[in-house]
Write a protein that holds these residues in place. Structure first.
Motif, PDB file in Angstrom:
ATOM      1  N   ILE A 192      82.788  79.865  12.385  1.00 57.78           N
ATOM      2  CA  ILE A 192      82.959  78.216  12.479  1.00 57.78           C
ATOM      3  C   ILE A 192      82.992  77.892  10.819  1.00 57.78           C
ATOM      4  O   ILE A 192      83.654  76.726  10.585  1.00 57.78           O
ATOM      5  N   MET A 193      82.654  78.693   9.858  1.00 56.35           N
ATOM      6  CA  MET A 193      82.639  78.246   8.493  1.00 56.35           C
ATOM      7  C   MET A 193      82.415  79.561   7.698  1.00 56.35           C
ATOM      8  O   MET A 193      82.066  80.494   8.302  1.00 56.35           O
ATOM      9  N   PHE A 194      82.878  79.320   6.382  1.00 57.67           N
ATOM     10  CA  PHE A 194      82.576  80.447   5.390  1.00 57.67           C
ATOM     11  C   PHE A 194      82.039  79.656   4.228  1.00 57.67           C
ATOM     12  O   PHE A 194      82.109  78.529   4.172  1.00 57.67           O
ATOM     13  N   GLY A 195      81.581  80.877   3.339  1.00 54.75           N
ATOM     14  CA  GLY A 195      80.957  80.406   2.064  1.00 54.75           C
ATOM     15  C   GLY A 195      79.404  79.605   2.362  1.00 54.75           C
ATOM     16  O   GLY A 195      78.931  79.338   3.317  1.00 54.75           O
ATOM     17  N   CYS A 196      78.840  79.361   1.027  1.00 52.54           N
ATOM     18  CA  CYS A 196      77.483  78.747   1.251  1.00 52.54           C
ATOM     19  C   CYS A 196      77.467  77.890  -0.179  1.00 52.54           C
ATOM     20  O   CYS A 196      77.670  78.437  -1.270  1.00 52.54           O
ATOM     21  N   ASN A 197      76.910  76.778   0.285  1.00 50.91           N
ATOM     22  CA  ASN A 197      76.520  75.844  -1.302  1.00 50.91           C
ATOM     23  C   ASN A 197      74.924  76.013  -1.664  1.00 50.91           C
ATOM     24  O   ASN A 197      74.573  75.013  -2.503  1.00 50.91           O
ATOM     25  N   ASN A 198      74.216  76.684  -0.774  1.00 53.27           N
ATOM     26  CA  ASN A 198      72.734  76.550  -1.214  1.00 53.27           C
ATOM     27  C   ASN A 198      72.276  77.126  -2.345  1.00 53.27           C
ATOM     28  O   ASN A 198      71.163  76.653  -2.824  1.00 53.27           O
ATOM     29  N   PHE A 199      72.792  78.289  -2.857  1.00 51.95           N
ATOM     30  CA  PHE A 199      72.433  78.990  -4.045  1.00 51.95           C
ATOM     31  C   PHE A 199      70.801  79.067  -4.202  1.00 51.95           C
ATOM     32  O   PHE A 199      70.109  78.895  -5.175  1.00 51.95           O
ATOM     33  N   TYR A 207      78.123  83.292  -4.671  1.00 52.11           N
ATOM     34  CA  TYR A 207      78.870  83.943  -5.692  1.00 52.11           C
ATOM     35  C   TYR A 207      80.028  84.849  -5.142  1.00 52.11           C
ATOM     36  O   TYR A 207      81.174  84.893  -5.974  1.00 52.11           O
ATOM     37  N   VAL A 208      79.767  85.374  -3.906  1.00 54.41           N
ATOM     38  CA  VAL A 208      81.037  86.240  -3.469  1.00 54.41           C
ATOM     39  C   VAL A 208      81.608  85.644  -2.213  1.00 54.41           C
ATOM     40  O   VAL A 208      82.681  86.346  -1.797  1.00 54.41           O
ATOM     41  N   ARG A 209      81.135  84.607  -1.445  1.00 56.19           N
ATOM     42  CA  ARG A 209      81.575  84.095  -0.537  1.00 56.19           C
ATOM     43  C   ARG A 209      82.024  82.734  -0.702  1.00 56.19           C
ATOM     44  O   ARG A 209      82.744  82.106   0.315  1.00 56.19           O
ATOM     45  N   GLY A 210      81.773  82.203  -1.916  1.00 59.57           N
ATOM     46  CA  GLY A 210      82.579  80.861  -2.491  1.00 59.57           C
ATOM     47  C   GLY A 210      81.828  79.629  -1.710  1.00 59.57           C
ATOM     48  O   GLY A 210      80.509  79.830  -0.890  1.00 59.57           O
ATOM     49  N   ARG A 211      82.386  78.525  -1.915  1.00 54.95           N
ATOM     50  CA  ARG A 211      81.858  77.115  -1.549  1.00 54.95           C
ATOM     51  C   ARG A 211      81.993  77.048   0.009  1.00 54.95           C
ATOM     52  O   ARG A 211      82.978  77.574   0.781  1.00 54.95           O
ATOM     53  N   GLU A 212      80.989  76.355   0.647  1.00 55.95           N
ATOM     54  CA  GLU A 212      81.393  76.126   2.101  1.00 55.95           C
ATOM     55  C   GLU A 212      82.646  75.533   2.245  1.00 55.95           C
ATOM     56  O   GLU A 212      83.044  74.692   1.656  1.00 55.95           O
ATOM     57  N   ARG A 213      83.222  75.864   3.664  1.00 54.16           N
ATOM     58  CA  ARG A 213      84.480  75.449   4.090  1.00 54.16           C
ATOM     59  C   ARG A 213      84.320  75.679   5.715  1.00 54.16           C
ATOM     60  O   ARG A 213      83.871  76.696   6.221  1.00 54.16           O
ATOM     61  N   SER A 214      84.540  74.466   6.299  1.00 54.53           N
ATOM     62  CA  SER A 214      84.352  74.439   7.730  1.00 54.53           C
ATOM     63  C   SER A 214      85.652  74.615   8.375  1.00 54.53           C
ATOM     64  O   SER A 214      86.814  74.090   8.007  1.00 54.53           O
ATOM     65  N   ARG A 215      85.965  75.490   9.582  1.00 55.45           N
ATOM     66  CA  ARG A 215      87.188  75.378  10.359  1.00 55.45           C
ATOM     67  C   ARG A 215      87.120  74.002  11.114  1.00 55.45           C
ATOM     68  O   ARG A 215      86.217  73.588  11.603  1.00 55.45           O
ATOM     69  N   GLU A 216      88.587  73.727  11.471  1.00 56.05           N
ATOM     70  CA  GLU A 216      88.652  72.420  12.260  1.00 56.05           C
ATOM     71  C   GLU A 216      88.004  72.689  13.878  1.00 56.05           C
ATOM     72  O   GLU A 216      88.444  73.901  14.334  1.00 56.05           O
ATOM     73  N   ASN A 241      75.378  79.326   6.780  1.00 56.14           N
ATOM     74  CA  ASN A 241      74.320  78.342   7.269  1.00 56.14           C
ATOM     75  C   ASN A 241      75.097  77.216   8.160  1.00 56.14           C
ATOM     76  O   ASN A 241      75.753  76.195   7.883  1.00 56.14           O
ATOM     77  N   VAL A 242      74.856  77.698   9.436  1.00 55.31           N
ATOM     78  CA  VAL A 242      75.686  76.715  10.530  1.00 55.31           C
ATOM     79  C   VAL A 242      75.336  75.315  10.564  1.00 55.31           C
ATOM     80  O   VAL A 242      76.194  74.777  10.914  1.00 55.31           O
ATOM     81  N   ASN A 243      74.142  75.094  10.055  1.00 55.63           N
ATOM     82  CA  ASN A 243      73.639  73.871  10.368  1.00 55.63           C
ATOM     83  C   ASN A 243      74.250  72.911   9.373  1.00 55.63           C
ATOM     84  O   ASN A 243      74.216  71.514   9.617  1.00 55.63           O
ATOM     85  N   SER A 244      74.804  73.131   8.561  1.00 54.18           N
ATOM     86  CA  SER A 244      75.840  72.276   7.468  1.00 54.18           C
ATOM     87  C   SER A 244      77.274  72.327   7.875  1.00 54.18           C
ATOM     88  O   SER A 244      78.229  71.915   7.148  1.00 54.18           O
ATOM     89  N   TYR A 245      77.643  72.807   9.252  1.00 54.18           N
ATOM     90  CA  TYR A 245      79.053  72.719   9.556  1.00 54.18           C
ATOM     91  C   TYR A 245      79.596  71.381   9.483  1.00 54.18           C
ATOM     92  O   TYR A 245      79.014  70.218   9.865  1.00 54.18           O
TER      93      TYR A 245
END
Ligand code: SF4
Length: 477
Positions: A192-199, A207-216, A241-245
């Protein structure tokens, strides 16, 4: 070494573009089949998390379209691909170990074999340099952001006389509808989404999956409808982190809203999701879990450490009390819910008192299982340069004491299932006994019971008769 174009076309155009490369390789492989009477083979290894396992289903789908046949024997493969992980050091060491063997395989058994490495580990500069210098028998290296370019990169390698490296620093486009080979007919994972902003300070993923981005949401719902039409009963919604979808969408919706939409899909029977970050676990989401009849009453909620001091150093953005309050709310809303978690022992600066706080949380929550880890220093993360790294023997002692507290409590939680008749999704024949089937309850408990393999993929009532701590024995009703 070939350097590649680092921009992506819109999804449909990019898919069509990659299909032309798939056809080009297909023609080669069909010619080989006509000449030799057998198909070229691929060996695919997915390391690490469910996201990687799901990505590998797409890589295998594209290879299948190219006319390769899957093999589980690496020694008979013409194309070998490792989808790598770097969340812990030993995952990386495993790859370097295998590359040594592959050099020998290529030199002595199959000089035409093509070797590809992709996934999180390849996103790191130091790894790319190491591969370039020490493992020149590797043909293809790409990252996590351009998996769909596999066909194009393979053609590049076939047309060039040196290895091809194509690592992007960030997402360009989510290419939908890639060919995919699902490992199970009755259940499927859906990103449903890729990446993570939580650091989190110990974690390499951002650092390897990039910033969060959600699919439509409509793309997600459409994919699930197709899967259900194809016989899938259970869906696992995947994200770091599906909770920040939904936060990056042009028209943001919350994960709770998405869950309610997925719950409306006709024919779907079970919904699971992974992974939830406690800091984004909202009352809205708890209510949606409760209200949605298809959402399994099982929640994976990593707490990592019970010490608020250590949670601060981990950059987790919640406290021990806050986490326990959240768990109290979840259990109040869904009394039958089971919880699992992730725990790290030995984070820099962890004292015996901090460790005791971790044991407190384990005793207080009572998990159905837990993924337990010894802290692993990841170069490039803030924690890697923190002082007070905990001595190995101290960590090992704590790790054992933690299991001594955890396992009896897991047994206690599993005991609450005994005597109940529960719906079980039948998954596979036991690896040790052909007369035994295994499956999972809604609460994610693994069940062993006698039955025939025609039951695989069905949800059937099973009476739980015996507790084996991390699984139970049952009888078909
Ligand atoms: S939430 Fe933290 S631990 Fe999980 S992937 Fe993101 S940074 Fe890593």
């Amino acid at each position: 070494m070939e350097k590649q174009r680092t921009t992506a076309l819109p999804s449909t155009e990019e898919l069509a573009r990659q299909m032309t490369y798939i056809q080009k390789i297909r023609q080669e492989n069909d010619k080989y089949l006509a000449e030799t009477g057998h198909k070229k083979k691929f060996y695919s290894l997915a390391m690490g998390c469910q996201m990687n396992a799901h990505d590998s289903e797409k890589l295998e789908g594209m290879l299948d379209e190219m006319g390769y046949e899957a093999t589980t024997e690496e020694t008979e493969a013409d194309f070998i691909i490792y989808n790598t992980c770097c969340v812990r050091e030993n995952a990386e060491l495993k790859v370097y170990g295998k590359l040594g063997w592959l050099k020998h395989y290529k030199e002595t058994e199959n000089p035409n074999a093509m070797i590809a490495l992709c996934g999180c580990m390849m996103q790191q500069d130091v790894v790319q340099q190491t591969i370039m210098k020490k493992y020149r028998h590797v043909d293809l290296v790409f990252g996590t952001f351009n998996l769909y370019k596999l066909p194009e990169l393979m053609c590049m390698r076939m047309d060039s006389d040196g290895p091809v490296f194509d690592i992007w620093q960030e997402y360009q486009e989510v290419v939908e509808d890639l060919p995919s080979i699902r490992h199970f007919s009755y259940k499927a994972s859906v990103n449903i989404m890729f990446g993570c902003n939580n650091f989190c300070s110990y974690c390499i993923v951002p650092y390897v999956r990039g910033r969060e981005r959600s699919r439509e949401p409509e793309d997600i719902l459409q994919e699930i409808r197709k899967l259900v039409a194809d016989g899938v009963k259970e869906i696992m919604l995947l994200g770091q982190n599906v909770n920040s979808y939904g936060k990056t969408l042009e028209h943001p919706i919350s994960f709770a809203e998405l869950l309610r939409k997925v719950n409306e899909i006709e024919g779907l029977e079970r919904i699971r999701f992974m992974t939830s970050h406690p800091k984004d676990m909202s009352d809205e989401l708890i209510l949606a879990m409760k209200a949605c009849d298809k959402v399994c009453k099982y929640l994976h909620l990593p707490f990592q450490s019970g010490s608020t001091k250590i949670l601060k150093k981990m950059n987790r953005h919640y406290t021990k009390e806050g986490y326990l309050e959240l768990v109290r709310k979840v259990k109040e809303a869904m009394p039958d819910v089971t919880l699992s978690t992730d725990i790290i022992v030995g984070f820099p600066g962890e004292t015996e008192e901090d460790f005791q706080e971790t044991l407190d949380v384990i005793r207080e929550v009572k998990y159905c299982t837990a993924f337990t880890f010894i802290y692993s220093k990841r170069t490039g993360t803030p924690a890697a340069v923190m002082e007070d790294q905990v001595p190995e023997e101290v960590v090992k002692d704590r790790f054992q004491r933690m299991l001594d507290v955890l396992n009896p409590l897991v047994h206690e939680v599993t005991q609450t299932q005994v005597g109940k008749v529960l719906p079980v999704l039948v998954e596979e024949v036991s690896k040790n006994d052909a007369g035994i089937l295994t499956g999972r309850t809604e609460q994610n408990t693994l069940v062993h019971f006698t039955g025939t393999k025609d039951l695989i993929g069905q949800i059937i009532p099973v009476k739980i008769t015996e507790n084996k701590t991390f699984y139970v024995i049952g009888e078909r009703m």
